[in-house]
Scaffold this motif. Structure first.
Motif, PDB file in Angstrom:
ATOM      1  N   ARG A 114       0.840  -1.187   0.000  1.00 48.73           N
ATOM      2  CA  ARG A 114       0.000   0.000   0.000  1.00 48.73           C
ATOM      3  C   ARG A 114       0.880   1.243   0.000  1.00 48.73           C
ATOM      4  O   ARG A 114       1.984   1.233   0.549  1.00 48.73           O
ATOM      5  CB  ARG A 114      -0.897   0.044   1.255  1.00 48.73           C
ATOM      6  N   ILE A 115       0.363   2.304  -0.598  1.00 46.77           N
ATOM      7  CA  ILE A 115       1.086   3.578  -0.631  1.00 46.77           C
ATOM      8  C   ILE A 115       0.178   4.690  -0.120  1.00 46.77           C
ATOM      9  O   ILE A 115      -0.944   4.863  -0.610  1.00 46.77           O
ATOM     10  CB  ILE A 115       1.538   3.936  -2.059  1.00 46.77           C
ATOM     11  N   ALA A 116       0.661   5.437   0.856  1.00 43.38           N
ATOM     12  CA  ALA A 116       0.000   6.660   1.307  1.00 43.38           C
ATOM     13  C   ALA A 116       0.683   7.823   0.603  1.00 43.38           C
ATOM     14  O   ALA A 116       1.827   8.158   0.901  1.00 43.38           O
ATOM     15  CB  ALA A 116       0.116   6.811   2.825  1.00 43.38           C
ATOM     16  N   GLY A 117       0.025   8.404  -0.387  1.00 46.03           N
ATOM     17  CA  GLY A 117       0.641   9.457  -1.180  1.00 46.03           C
ATOM     18  C   GLY A 117       0.600  10.816  -0.498  1.00 46.03           C
ATOM     19  O   GLY A 117      -0.205  11.078   0.396  1.00 46.03           O
ATOM     20  N   LYS A 118       1.465  11.678  -0.945  1.00 44.82           N
ATOM     21  CA  LYS A 118       1.585  13.029  -0.383  1.00 44.82           C
ATOM     22  C   LYS A 118       0.383  13.887  -0.778  1.00 44.82           C
ATOM     23  O   LYS A 118      -0.084  13.827  -1.919  1.00 44.82           O
ATOM     24  CB  LYS A 118       2.869  13.689  -0.872  1.00 44.82           C
ATOM     25  N   ILE A 119      -0.103  14.694   0.156  1.00 42.51           N
ATOM     26  CA  ILE A 119      -1.220  15.612  -0.105  1.00 42.51           C
ATOM     27  C   ILE A 119      -0.744  17.040   0.163  1.00 42.51           C
ATOM     28  O   ILE A 119      -0.413  17.387   1.291  1.00 42.51           O
ATOM     29  CB  ILE A 119      -2.440  15.285   0.773  1.00 42.51           C
ATOM     30  N   ALA A 152      -1.587   4.164   8.916  1.00 42.46           N
ATOM     31  CA  ALA A 152      -2.767   4.204   8.059  1.00 42.46           C
ATOM     32  C   ALA A 152      -2.645   5.352   7.074  1.00 42.46           C
ATOM     33  O   ALA A 152      -1.710   6.155   7.129  1.00 42.46           O
ATOM     34  CB  ALA A 152      -4.031   4.338   8.897  1.00 42.46           C
ATOM     35  N   SER A 153      -3.614   5.426   6.154  1.00 43.02           N
ATOM     36  CA  SER A 153      -3.653   6.483   5.153  1.00 43.02           C
ATOM     37  C   SER A 153      -5.099   6.883   4.912  1.00 43.02           C
ATOM     38  O   SER A 153      -6.001   6.053   4.962  1.00 43.02           O
ATOM     39  CB  SER A 153      -3.044   5.985   3.837  1.00 43.02           C
ATOM     40  N   PHE A 159      -3.045   4.133  -2.589  1.00 44.21           N
ATOM     41  CA  PHE A 159      -2.945   3.072  -3.588  1.00 44.21           C
ATOM     42  C   PHE A 159      -2.752   1.744  -2.870  1.00 44.21           C
ATOM     43  O   PHE A 159      -2.086   1.683  -1.829  1.00 44.21           O
ATOM     44  CB  PHE A 159      -1.759   3.299  -4.532  1.00 44.21           C
ATOM     45  N   THR A 160      -3.336   0.690  -3.427  1.00 47.19           N
ATOM     46  CA  THR A 160      -3.194  -0.630  -2.834  1.00 47.19           C
ATOM     47  C   THR A 160      -3.281  -1.696  -3.919  1.00 47.19           C
ATOM     48  O   THR A 160      -3.876  -1.476  -4.982  1.00 47.19           O
ATOM     49  CB  THR A 160      -4.285  -0.875  -1.767  1.00 47.19           C
ATOM     50  N   ARG A 161      -2.677  -2.831  -3.651  1.00 58.52           N
ATOM     51  CA  ARG A 161      -2.868  -3.961  -4.555  1.00 58.52           C
ATOM     52  C   ARG A 161      -4.293  -4.482  -4.356  1.00 58.52           C
ATOM     53  O   ARG A 161      -4.763  -4.624  -3.220  1.00 58.52           O
ATOM     54  CB  ARG A 161      -1.842  -5.056  -4.245  1.00 58.52           C
ATOM     55  N   LEU A 194       2.711  -0.728   4.509  1.00 61.72           N
ATOM     56  CA  LEU A 194       2.256   0.581   4.053  1.00 61.72           C
ATOM     57  C   LEU A 194       3.455   1.503   4.033  1.00 61.72           C
ATOM     58  O   LEU A 194       4.176   1.617   5.020  1.00 61.72           O
ATOM     59  CB  LEU A 194       1.181   1.132   4.998  1.00 61.72           C
ATOM     60  N   VAL A 195       3.683   2.173   2.898  1.00 58.50           N
ATOM     61  CA  VAL A 195       4.812   3.087   2.781  1.00 58.50           C
ATOM     62  C   VAL A 195       4.309   4.463   2.366  1.00 58.50           C
ATOM     63  O   VAL A 195       3.232   4.602   1.778  1.00 58.50           O
ATOM     64  CB  VAL A 195       5.850   2.573   1.760  1.00 58.50           C
ATOM     65  N   TYR A 196       5.104   5.466   2.689  1.00 58.98           N
ATOM     66  CA  TYR A 196       4.774   6.835   2.313  1.00 58.98           C
ATOM     67  C   TYR A 196       5.393   7.146   0.961  1.00 58.98           C
ATOM     68  O   TYR A 196       6.567   6.872   0.720  1.00 58.98           O
ATOM     69  CB  TYR A 196       5.295   7.812   3.363  1.00 58.98           C
ATOM     70  N   GLY A 197       4.593   7.708   0.043  1.00 57.97           N
ATOM     71  CA  GLY A 197       5.080   8.051  -1.288  1.00 57.97           C
ATOM     72  C   GLY A 197       5.149   9.547  -1.497  1.00 57.97           C
ATOM     73  O   GLY A 197       4.135  10.173  -1.819  1.00 57.97           O
ATOM     74  N   ASP A 198       6.314  10.121  -1.321  1.00 54.94           N
ATOM     75  CA  ASP A 198       6.475  11.565  -1.430  1.00 54.94           C
ATOM     76  C   ASP A 198       6.230  12.062  -2.858  1.00 54.94           C
ATOM     77  O   ASP A 198       5.811  13.197  -3.070  1.00 54.94           O
ATOM     78  CB  ASP A 198       7.883  11.963  -0.975  1.00 54.94           C
ATOM     79  N   LYS A 199       6.488  11.198  -3.858  1.00 53.60           N
ATOM     80  CA  LYS A 199       6.299  11.586  -5.257  1.00 53.60           C
ATOM     81  C   LYS A 199       4.905  11.252  -5.779  1.00 53.60           C
ATOM     82  O   LYS A 199       4.550  11.648  -6.890  1.00 53.60           O
ATOM     83  CB  LYS A 199       7.361  10.914  -6.124  1.00 53.60           C
ATOM     84  N   VAL A 200       4.138  10.523  -4.993  1.00 45.86           N
ATOM     85  CA  VAL A 200       2.770  10.156  -5.388  1.00 45.86           C
ATOM     86  C   VAL A 200       1.854  11.263  -4.879  1.00 45.86           C
ATOM     87  O   VAL A 200       1.206  11.144  -3.843  1.00 45.86           O
ATOM     88  CB  VAL A 200       2.393   8.779  -4.818  1.00 45.86           C
ATOM     89  N   LYS A 201       1.806  12.363  -5.619  1.00 40.84           N
ATOM     90  CA  LYS A 201       1.249  13.600  -5.078  1.00 40.84           C
ATOM     91  C   LYS A 201      -0.105  13.989  -5.670  1.00 40.84           C
ATOM     92  O   LYS A 201      -0.357  13.811  -6.854  1.00 40.84           O
ATOM     93  CB  LYS A 201       2.229  14.755  -5.312  1.00 40.84           C
ATOM     94  N   ILE A 202      -0.920  14.533  -4.806  1.00 40.00           N
ATOM     95  CA  ILE A 202      -2.131  15.229  -5.233  1.00 40.00           C
ATOM     96  C   ILE A 202      -2.180  16.580  -4.522  1.00 40.00           C
ATOM     97  O   ILE A 202      -1.498  16.788  -3.502  1.00 40.00           O
ATOM     98  CB  ILE A 202      -3.417  14.438  -4.910  1.00 40.00           C
TER      99      ILE A 202
END
Length: 298
Positions: A114-119, A152-153, A159-161, A194-202
């Protein structure tokens, strides 16, 4: 990137067609190949159809889910999703052009579930934030902290599989708020990371007015608060709720604010403290309204 797994993006919307159109535009401009992702928009009020000028690209689908609640809407989208990867966002969010591509790159390592993207928050005037915007800048959408502290996110950028839903199950559709955290915690118990995605941005517009702030907080409170008055434990818990709420919001959050929010001036901190007090007062009022049978805010 040579491998392009199919991605399904799910977005619930409720009476928010103008901002949904901006989200659609951003998703249509993704750098990820158009034939490798789909977008499923779930209208959570069938009585409020999309306006006549609401147009969708070929890889976008609009469905309706009459059961109230964004989690019921997301479950409806999941039932149709074809992707091996699932992305969640909200109708008031603007994904960056590389949002999907960056998420897929993280999953390609094979060590990510899972990815917790940056907001990133957007302000009406970055140099002159309103009281509520100052509050949002301190307390809202810190995804890195969500991962590190809450494990959590939020679903504004997750994002998740897809295979995780086979083991964890879908969202609890009886919940109106907080189930994004709840689902992620259930996923944790199955050992999914669960990982944090600094480039997965909204980007997300910061709430700027007290009216917006009040409506959002009352929706969250009504979705989470339960009144179990048929047991002694439930009665005691509700009696102690308001003192606990005062300590948590007015004392705890304000102490943390003046101790750690070094980016704000003293005047700005005082404004945020005022919003904390306002938050306590509206939740206290809502507590009694719901306790005596009032309808939850949606």
């Amino acid at each position: 990137m040579t491998n392009h797994p199919f991605v399904s993006i799910l977005i619930p919307t409720y009476h928010d067609w103008a901002r949904m159109a901006l989200c659609v535009k951003a998703l249509h401009s993704q750098t990820y190949p158009v034939d490798s992702y789909e977008v499923i928009i779930i209208n959570n009020d069938p009585a409020d159809p999309a306006p006549d000028n609401f147009e969708l690209p070929p890889n976008f689908t609009l469905i309706a889910e009459g059961k109230p609640g964004s989690y019921a809407a997301r479950n409806a989208g999941l039932a149709l999703a074809k992707g091996e990867l699932i992305g969640f966002t909200d109708s008031d969010c603007i994904p960056h052009p590389t949002w999907i591509e960056s998420a897929v790159e993280m999953f390609s390592t094979g060590r990510v579930d899972r990815i917790a993207g940056k907001i990133e928050l957007i302000y009406a005037n970055d140099q002159k934030k309103s009281w509520v915007e100052l509050y949002e800048s301190i307390y809202s959408f810190n995804q890195k902290k969500n991962v590190e502290v809450l494990k959590a996110s939020v679903t504004a950028n997750l994002f998740t599989r897809k295979e995780l839903f086979d083991k964890v199950g879908g969202f609890d559709a009886t919940k109106k708020s907080g189930e994004d955290i709840g689902w992620n915690r259930r996923a944790n118990t199955h050992g999914f990371n669960l990982v944090y995605g600094d480039k997965v941005k909204i980007s997300h517009p910061a709430r700027s007015t007290f009216r917006e702030f009040r409506n959002q907080k009352l929706r969250e409170f009504g979705g989470k608060k339960e009144f179990k008055l048929n047991t002694l434990k439930g009665i005691v818990k509700n009696i102690l709720f308001l003192p606990f709420l005062f300590y948590k919001i007015v004392i705890g959050k304000t102490f943390q604010l003046f101790s750690h929010a070094k980016q704000l001036s003293v005047v700005e901190k005082a404004k945020v403290a005022g919003v904390n007090l306002y938050l306590y007062l509206i939740l206290m009022t809502e507590f009694f309204r719901l306790l005596f049978g009032g309808k939850r805010v949606r």
